[in-house]
Design a protein around this motif. Structure first.
Motif, PDB file in Angstrom:
ATOM      1  N   LEU A   1       1.029  -1.163  -0.012  1.00  0.00           N
ATOM      2  CA  LEU A   1      -0.032   0.008  -0.082  1.00  0.00           C
ATOM      3  C   LEU A   1       0.926   1.080   0.037  1.00  0.00           C
ATOM      4  O   LEU A   1       0.767   2.134  -0.666  1.00  0.00           O
ATOM      5  CB  LEU A   1      -0.973  -0.113   1.270  1.00  0.00           C
ATOM      6  CG  LEU A   1      -2.096  -0.864   0.973  1.00  0.00           C
ATOM      7  CD1 LEU A   1      -3.046  -1.174   2.445  1.00  0.00           C
ATOM      8  CD2 LEU A   1      -2.917  -0.935  -0.256  1.00  0.00           C
ATOM      9  N   LEU A   2       2.021   1.197   0.768  1.00  0.00           N
ATOM     10  CA  LEU A   2       3.048   2.288   0.748  1.00  0.00           C
ATOM     11  C   LEU A   2       3.590   2.639  -0.584  1.00  0.00           C
ATOM     12  O   LEU A   2       3.563   3.860  -1.392  1.00  0.00           O
ATOM     13  CB  LEU A   2       4.171   1.892   1.494  1.00  0.00           C
ATOM     14  CG  LEU A   2       3.962   2.450   3.079  1.00  0.00           C
ATOM     15  CD1 LEU A   2       5.200   2.073   3.739  1.00  0.00           C
ATOM     16  CD2 LEU A   2       3.880   3.963   3.114  1.00  0.00           C
ATOM     17  N   LEU A   3       3.690   1.503  -1.601  1.00  0.00           N
ATOM     18  CA  LEU A   3       4.079   1.611  -2.803  1.00  0.00           C
ATOM     19  C   LEU A   3       3.091   2.011  -3.639  1.00  0.00           C
ATOM     20  O   LEU A   3       3.324   3.053  -4.547  1.00  0.00           O
ATOM     21  CB  LEU A   3       4.790   0.373  -3.355  1.00  0.00           C
ATOM     22  CG  LEU A   3       6.178  -0.167  -2.853  1.00  0.00           C
ATOM     23  CD1 LEU A   3       6.281  -1.648  -3.210  1.00  0.00           C
ATOM     24  CD2 LEU A   3       7.010   0.794  -3.504  1.00  0.00           C
ATOM     25  N   LEU A   4       1.989   1.642  -3.513  1.00  0.00           N
ATOM     26  CA  LEU A   4       0.673   2.080  -4.210  1.00  0.00           C
ATOM     27  C   LEU A   4       0.316   3.565  -4.226  1.00  0.00           C
ATOM     28  O   LEU A   4       0.293   4.309  -5.066  1.00  0.00           O
ATOM     29  CB  LEU A   4      -0.523   1.373  -3.907  1.00  0.00           C
ATOM     30  CG  LEU A   4      -1.903   1.759  -4.669  1.00  0.00           C
ATOM     31  CD1 LEU A   4      -1.669   1.442  -6.048  1.00  0.00           C
ATOM     32  CD2 LEU A   4      -2.993   0.891  -4.204  1.00  0.00           C
ATOM     33  N   CYS A   5       0.532   4.121  -2.795  1.00  0.00           N
ATOM     34  CA  CYS A   5       0.486   5.526  -2.613  1.00  0.00           C
ATOM     35  C   CYS A   5       1.482   6.202  -3.504  1.00  0.00           C
ATOM     36  O   CYS A   5       1.170   7.274  -4.052  1.00  0.00           O
ATOM     37  CB  CYS A   5       0.638   5.634  -0.984  1.00  0.00           C
ATOM     38  SG  CYS A   5      -1.127   5.070  -0.250  1.00  0.00           S
ATOM     39  N   SER A   6       2.599   5.769  -3.388  1.00  0.00           N
ATOM     40  CA  SER A   6       3.824   6.395  -3.902  1.00  0.00           C
ATOM     41  C   SER A   6       3.436   6.490  -5.362  1.00  0.00           C
ATOM     42  O   SER A   6       3.709   7.570  -6.168  1.00  0.00           O
ATOM     43  CB  SER A   6       5.079   5.742  -3.751  1.00  0.00           C
ATOM     44  OG  SER A   6       6.078   6.212  -4.363  1.00  0.00           O
ATOM     45  N   GLU A   7       3.316   5.418  -6.082  1.00  0.00           N
ATOM     46  CA  GLU A   7       2.785   5.582  -7.428  1.00  0.00           C
ATOM     47  C   GLU A   7       1.624   6.380  -7.944  1.00  0.00           C
ATOM     48  O   GLU A   7       1.772   7.083  -9.083  1.00  0.00           O
ATOM     49  CB  GLU A   7       2.574   4.001  -8.199  1.00  0.00           C
ATOM     50  CG  GLU A   7       3.759   3.209  -8.152  1.00  0.00           C
ATOM     51  CD  GLU A   7       4.795   3.805  -8.938  1.00  0.00           C
ATOM     52  OE1 GLU A   7       4.357   3.972 -10.278  1.00  0.00           O
ATOM     53  OE2 GLU A   7       6.199   3.842  -8.781  1.00  0.00           O
ATOM     54  N   LEU A   8       0.529   6.446  -7.030  1.00  0.00           N
ATOM     55  CA  LEU A   8      -0.449   7.338  -7.434  1.00  0.00           C
ATOM     56  C   LEU A   8      -0.378   8.843  -6.883  1.00  0.00           C
ATOM     57  O   LEU A   8      -1.317   9.791  -7.157  1.00  0.00           O
ATOM     58  CB  LEU A   8      -1.697   6.899  -6.565  1.00  0.00           C
ATOM     59  CG  LEU A   8      -2.197   5.375  -7.049  1.00  0.00           C
ATOM     60  CD1 LEU A   8      -3.558   4.847  -6.208  1.00  0.00           C
ATOM     61  CD2 LEU A   8      -2.735   5.445  -8.702  1.00  0.00           C
ATOM     62  N   GLY A   9       0.810   9.008  -6.124  1.00  0.00           N
ATOM     63  CA  GLY A   9       1.028  10.559  -5.607  1.00  0.00           C
ATOM     64  C   GLY A   9       0.349  10.798  -4.252  1.00  0.00           C
ATOM     65  O   GLY A   9      -0.099  12.209  -4.240  1.00  0.00           O
ATOM     66  N   LEU A  10      -0.271   9.820  -3.686  1.00  0.00           N
ATOM     67  CA  LEU A  10      -0.970  10.083  -2.588  1.00  0.00           C
ATOM     68  C   LEU A  10      -0.137   9.934  -1.403  1.00  0.00           C
ATOM     69  O   LEU A  10       0.876   9.084  -1.218  1.00  0.00           O
ATOM     70  CB  LEU A  10      -1.985   8.952  -2.333  1.00  0.00           C
ATOM     71  CG  LEU A  10      -3.043   9.018  -3.530  1.00  0.00           C
ATOM     72  CD1 LEU A  10      -3.931   7.328  -3.273  1.00  0.00           C
ATOM     73  CD2 LEU A  10      -4.149   9.894  -3.306  1.00  0.00           C
ATOM     74  N   ASP A  11      -0.332  10.786  -0.222  1.00  0.00           N
ATOM     75  CA  ASP A  11       0.290  11.038   0.817  1.00  0.00           C
ATOM     76  C   ASP A  11      -0.489  10.110   1.926  1.00  0.00           C
ATOM     77  O   ASP A  11      -1.559  10.345   2.301  1.00  0.00           O
ATOM     78  CB  ASP A  11       0.428  12.346   1.317  1.00  0.00           C
ATOM     79  CG  ASP A  11       0.944  12.444   2.735  1.00  0.00           C
ATOM     80  OD1 ASP A  11       0.900  11.419   3.703  1.00  0.00           O
ATOM     81  OD2 ASP A  11       1.639  13.484   2.900  1.00  0.00           O
ATOM     82  N   MET A  12       0.054   8.697   2.316  1.00  0.00           N
ATOM     83  CA  MET A  12      -0.618   7.723   3.007  1.00  0.00           C
ATOM     84  C   MET A  12      -0.785   8.367   4.176  1.00  0.00           C
ATOM     85  O   MET A  12      -2.283   8.127   4.978  1.00  0.00           O
ATOM     86  CB  MET A  12       0.180   6.473   3.319  1.00  0.00           C
ATOM     87  CG  MET A  12      -0.565   5.427   4.205  1.00  0.00           C
ATOM     88  SD  MET A  12       0.337   3.946   4.255  1.00  0.00           S
ATOM     89  CE  MET A  12      -0.360   2.967   2.946  1.00  0.00           C
TER      90      MET A  12
END
Length: 101
Positions: free
Chosen positions: A73-84
């Motif tokens: 999920l951290l990697l997914l947030c990174s790819e989407l430009g989301l701040d977890m």
């Protein structure tokens, strides 16, 4: 937990193994789902009480799966430009508004 540090460490692992090509949002969401299924499998067929009293081995296994899920999920947030941190805090605040007395 320093999410930025964890994300950077995951990026190093990803980059050292040339995995970035596979880390599309779609693939990362699917990978997190697979890991969630592995977590669910630990509890399959257990009673409610048994699920609260896991053996040391099963508890360690559950922890490994939770770790896998969080890291994907951290990697997914990174790819989407989301701040977890921000999205989790926003969702928690929403839940507090919706479900608190």
């Amino acid at each position: 937990m320093n999410l930025e540090e964890l994300t950077q460490r995951m990026h190093r692992i990803r980059d050292n193994n040339d995995w970035k090509q596979f880390h599309s949002p779609k693939n990362l969401a699917m990978a997190a789902s697979v890991e969630m299924s592995e977590l669910v499998e630990i509890f399959q067929w257990l009673s409610e009480d048994q699920s609260r009293q896991l053996s040391a081995d099963k508890l360690a296994h559950a922890g490994q799966e939770v770790g896998d899920i969080v890291l994907y999920l951290l990697l997914l947030c990174s790819e989407l430009g989301l701040d977890m941190d921000q999205v989790v805090r926003s969702k928690l605040a929403d839940n507090e508004r919706r479900f608190s007395q």
